[in-house]
Each structure stands twice: as C-alpha cells, then as structure tokens.
Design a protein around this motif. Sequence first.
Motif: not given
Length: 131
Positions: A7-11, A75-79, A81-85
Amino acid sequence: MSMDMSIDNDEQKILALHEAGDKALMSSDVAVLTQIFADDYVQYNESGKAFTKQDVHESFRSGAIRYPSIVSTGRQIRVFGDTAVVHGSESDEVESDGKRFSIRYVYLDVLRKQNGEWKLVASQLARPMPK
C-alpha cells in the motif's frame, strides 16, 4: 512483501502520478496526460459538466486553457486493492479566453491499477464552501 508495504508503494506511485500530472497540466504536456488518464477517463467540473480524456487533451492542444500555476494542498490517498481514491484541494492560476484568473477547488480522483500501472479514471471538482 507485506500488505502495508504494498500500500505504501502504491501510495508513492499515486503521489508521483499526481505530481507528474500537475507538471503536465502546467506545461500543457498532452503526451504525459495521455499516459496518466485512462482511455475512459471522465471529469466533472464544479458546474457538473462532463469532460472526456479527449475533451481535456483538445483544450490543451488548442490553447483554450492553460494553468500557469497549480498548488495542491491536503492531498490524501486511500488505496483499496486495485482502486484508489485521492482527495485534496488546489489553488490554480488559469488562462482561458484571453483572461487570467485564480480559482480554488476541492477534488476527488478515482484511480485504477491496470496492468500494474495506475491510471486516473474519474475526477470531480467542486468549489469549497466559504469559511
């Protein structure tokens, strides 16, 4: 790799994508925007009007709109799985129809991971309420 590290990597990837998008918007770099937006991307502006990926690209190609300055905050990132907001706010300098003006809005972006790459699939803009 643990789920938290993933998740950290995706963020980090999503943050880098947004930063690259801001730079591409300021330089009207349609090639970079093409890589960032999914083919079925749609954006709703603060008036509720829909714009497709092609609409956005054409407005930059034609010079109908320019963003000399974009300042993103909160800016806030929420992951998921394969979707993020992603949500946050921006203060932008905009040039359109020969006029330059400042605009502030809040946004909500939805991203989807396709073939290991994050793509922006939808955006919603809104004017913040006066304080």
